[in-house]
Design a protein around this motif. Sequence first.
Motif, mmCIF file in Angstrom:
data_model
loop_
_atom_site.group_PDB
_atom_site.id
_atom_site.type_symbol
_atom_site.label_atom_id
_atom_site.label_comp_id
_atom_site.label_asym_id
_atom_site.label_seq_id
_atom_site.Cartn_x
_atom_site.Cartn_y
_atom_site.Cartn_z
ATOM 1 N N ALA A 194 0.848 -1.206 0.000
ATOM 2 C CA ALA A 194 0.000 0.000 0.000
ATOM 3 C C ALA A 194 0.877 1.246 0.000
ATOM 4 N N VAL A 195 1.088 1.822 -1.169
ATOM 5 C CA VAL A 195 1.853 3.073 -1.306
ATOM 6 C C VAL A 195 1.084 3.987 -2.262
ATOM 7 N N PRO A 196 1.350 5.303 -2.218
ATOM 8 C CA PRO A 196 0.680 6.225 -3.157
ATOM 9 C C PRO A 196 0.964 5.837 -4.604
ATOM 10 N N THR A 197 -0.065 5.902 -5.431
ATOM 11 C CA THR A 197 0.060 5.545 -6.843
ATOM 12 C C THR A 197 -0.377 6.705 -7.728
ATOM 13 N N VAL A 198 -0.177 6.550 -9.039
ATOM 14 C CA VAL A 198 -0.595 7.568 -9.993
ATOM 15 C C VAL A 198 -2.097 7.807 -9.902
ATOM 16 N N GLY A 199 -2.845 6.736 -9.675
ATOM 17 C CA GLY A 199 -4.303 6.861 -9.572
ATOM 18 C C GLY A 199 -4.755 7.737 -8.427
ATOM 19 N N ASP A 200 -3.917 7.867 -7.395
ATOM 20 C CA ASP A 200 -4.271 8.727 -6.257
ATOM 21 C C ASP A 200 -4.214 10.200 -6.615
ATOM 22 N N LYS A 201 -3.528 10.527 -7.718
ATOM 23 C CA LYS A 201 -3.398 11.924 -8.129
ATOM 24 C C LYS A 201 -4.688 12.463 -8.752
ATOM 25 N N GLY A 202 -5.481 11.595 -9.336
ATOM 26 C CA GLY A 202 -6.712 12.040 -9.985
ATOM 27 C C GLY A 202 -7.152 11.045 -11.030
ATOM 28 N N ALA A 203 -8.397 11.171 -11.462
ATOM 29 C CA ALA A 203 -8.947 10.251 -12.461
ATOM 30 C C ALA A 203 -8.365 10.548 -13.832
ATOM 31 N N LEU A 204 -8.038 9.501 -14.565
ATOM 32 C CA LEU A 204 -7.507 9.638 -15.922
ATOM 33 C C LEU A 204 -8.673 9.743 -16.910
ATOM 34 N N PRO A 205 -8.507 10.498 -18.004
ATOM 35 C CA PRO A 205 -9.599 10.627 -18.982
ATOM 36 C C PRO A 205 -9.885 9.308 -19.690
ATOM 37 N N ALA A 307 1.252 10.920 -27.961
ATOM 38 C CA ALA A 307 0.353 9.843 -28.388
ATOM 39 C C ALA A 307 0.259 8.754 -27.326
ATOM 40 N N PHE A 308 1.407 8.342 -26.779
ATOM 41 C CA PHE A 308 1.402 7.320 -25.737
ATOM 42 C C PHE A 308 0.649 7.802 -24.498
ATOM 43 N N LEU A 309 0.729 9.096 -24.219
ATOM 44 C CA LEU A 309 0.038 9.639 -23.051
ATOM 45 C C LEU A 309 -1.458 9.343 -23.115
ATOM 46 N N MET A 310 -2.077 9.602 -24.264
ATOM 47 C CA MET A 310 -3.504 9.333 -24.411
ATOM 48 C C MET A 310 -3.804 7.834 -24.425
ATOM 49 N N VAL A 311 -2.927 7.065 -25.075
ATOM 50 C CA VAL A 311 -3.136 5.611 -25.107
ATOM 51 C C VAL A 311 -3.064 5.036 -23.697
ATOM 52 N N LEU A 312 -2.084 5.484 -22.929
ATOM 53 C CA LEU A 312 -1.939 4.998 -21.558
ATOM 54 C C LEU A 312 -3.151 5.357 -20.705
ATOM 55 N N CYS A 313 -3.667 6.591 -20.895
ATOM 56 C CA CYS A 313 -4.809 7.040 -20.092
ATOM 57 C C CYS A 313 -6.102 6.327 -20.494
ATOM 58 N N ILE A 314 -6.342 6.231 -21.806
ATOM 59 C CA ILE A 314 -7.628 5.726 -22.287
ATOM 60 C C ILE A 314 -7.675 4.196 -22.332
ATOM 61 N N VAL A 315 -6.592 3.580 -22.817
ATOM 62 C CA VAL A 315 -6.590 2.120 -22.998
ATOM 63 C C VAL A 315 -6.058 1.388 -21.770
ATOM 64 N N PHE A 316 -4.980 1.925 -21.193
ATOM 65 C CA PHE A 316 -4.339 1.232 -20.071
ATOM 66 C C PHE A 316 -4.486 2.002 -18.762
ATOM 67 N N GLY A 317 -5.569 2.759 -18.641
ATOM 68 C CA GLY A 317 -5.780 3.568 -17.447
ATOM 69 C C GLY A 317 -5.656 2.802 -16.150
ATOM 70 N N PRO A 318 -6.309 1.649 -15.987
ATOM 71 C CA PRO A 318 -6.205 0.902 -14.721
ATOM 72 C C PRO A 318 -4.784 0.464 -14.398
ATOM 73 N N VAL A 319 -4.015 0.081 -15.438
ATOM 74 C CA VAL A 319 -2.630 -0.348 -15.208
ATOM 75 C C VAL A 319 -1.772 0.844 -14.797
ATOM 76 N N VAL A 320 -1.921 1.955 -15.529
ATOM 77 C CA VAL A 320 -1.141 3.151 -15.224
ATOM 78 C C VAL A 320 -1.465 3.661 -13.828
ATOM 79 N N SER A 321 -2.713 3.555 -13.419
ATOM 80 C CA SER A 321 -3.117 4.036 -12.089
ATOM 81 C C SER A 321 -2.405 3.288 -10.970
ATOM 82 N N ASP A 322 -1.933 2.053 -11.264
ATOM 83 C CA ASP A 322 -1.253 1.259 -10.235
ATOM 84 C C ASP A 322 0.237 1.547 -10.137
ATOM 85 N N ILE A 323 0.786 2.386 -11.019
ATOM 86 C CA ILE A 323 2.216 2.711 -10.936
ATOM 87 C C ILE A 323 2.488 3.468 -9.644
ATOM 88 N N PRO A 324 3.422 2.996 -8.822
ATOM 89 C CA PRO A 324 3.718 3.710 -7.565
ATOM 90 C C PRO A 324 4.401 5.046 -7.841
#
Length: 495
Positions: A194-205, A307-324
């Motif tokens: 349990a550590v702060p993750t990217v998802g804790d910063k805010g919801a991704l589009p 381009a990767f920024l939008m792909v990461l947010c829209i397609v891989f949002g749940p995975v990116v949110s878990d990045i510590p």
Amino acid sequence: MSIPVRLRGLRPSWLSPKVLRTEVLAGLVVALALIPEAISFSIIAGVDPAIGLFASFTMAVTIAVVGGRPAMISAATGAVALVIAPLNRQHGFGYLVAAVILAGVFQIALGALGVGRLMRFIPRSVMVGFVNSLAILVFMAQVPELRNVPWAVYPLLATGLALMVLFPRITTAVPAPLVSIVILTVITVAAAIAVPTVGDKGALPSSLPVPGLPDVPFTLDTLSTVAPYAFAMALVGLMESLMTAKLVDEITDTSSSKTREAVGQGIANIVTGFFGGMGGCAMIGQTMINVKVSGARTRLSTFLAGAFLMVLCIVFGPVVSDIPMAALVAVMVMVCFATFDWHSVAPGTLRRMPAGEITVMVVTVACVVATHNLAVGVVAGSVTAMVIFAKRVARLAEVTSVTDPDGSQVVYAVSGQLFFASSNEIVGRFDYAGDPGKIVIDLSAAHIWDASSVAALDAIEHRYAQRGKTVEITGLNGPSARLHRTLSGELTAAG
């Protein structure tokens, strides 16, 4: 020569497998680093996190095409967020978007007027101070992520730093920051730490931005409200972008078009505004990740970062949110150490460096750290450098006199550069009361630069004339003679 060989010679460099791999992986690392930064800057500006992410996407993709500095990253930034935050609080989001678009127009106009050429007047000591202060600012921005956090954050941070130091010794085929982010994410998810993750910063589009016009009345009142903020944003954005471009020029040992970069920043902000973004400029930390850490050199990495920024947010949002967050903090800390010019603060360098150069560097760093505004530090450092230079050059103006044996005249030889700082001092070097009736002022070893110098010469002639003595000025070179002939007698002389 066969057709395939000729075509291979015309192929862009980024299409070679090695370069393509570097550019793609660099773009991916930068995209991962952009997400928490864009969300944080959105909070500063008082807008939804998606607004900052949209701005980072449109800025990066657009500047990759129209910018003047390949491999430089432009996205939503803290400096721009600080400028437009008051406008958003007082008048609403529609006015913020209008300011972004107008700022882009201002930047295009300033670029067309040649503001990029002003970069040649930035001294090296200011550049060193700029680099060191941005490293300090990036490090300071990571400190809040290390306060009041679970203890597991610190070993994760240490592991990330160790991976980025040691992994390049094994291979440089894959960027060490990307390896560090992936490994730390797998560790925290697999072990359920349990550590702060990217998802804790805010919801991704969850969808792409849609173009539209700002929701404001198109009146002169709106223009007068928006224009001051837009102009301030344009200046801050250009200052940071052009300084960053100059820094990348030095790192890559290549040149770039500062005029095209200035115009490109304007176009990128206009596009960003019409897509409802918060605007931006060059991002120093992410540019260092792209250029210095990952080794990217072309526009492809910049385009792919957006381009990767939008792909990461829209397609891989749940995975990116878990990045510590510890993984991204480790990347930024490594960037700080790589960016800081350690040689500039080494005792041996400081002993050899002139005191004025050290003063300029310290003023630049102090102003940036105190205001958290790189533009303020650059302006303060440049002004300090100009004052020191003016004082130094002013001392080079000398006056020596020789009186004829018969005592009928005295010749004053003036040497050096005559401008506002030096010309006022030479007025007191003449013996108005004791000199004979004729005075010759020989300027063959001097150069007149401004109206202050002409006024000083007029003042000298006036003081002698009050005592019934005549003055002859000789030895003027062509430009000095033309300036003196044009202005002499037209300026108010000090009596």
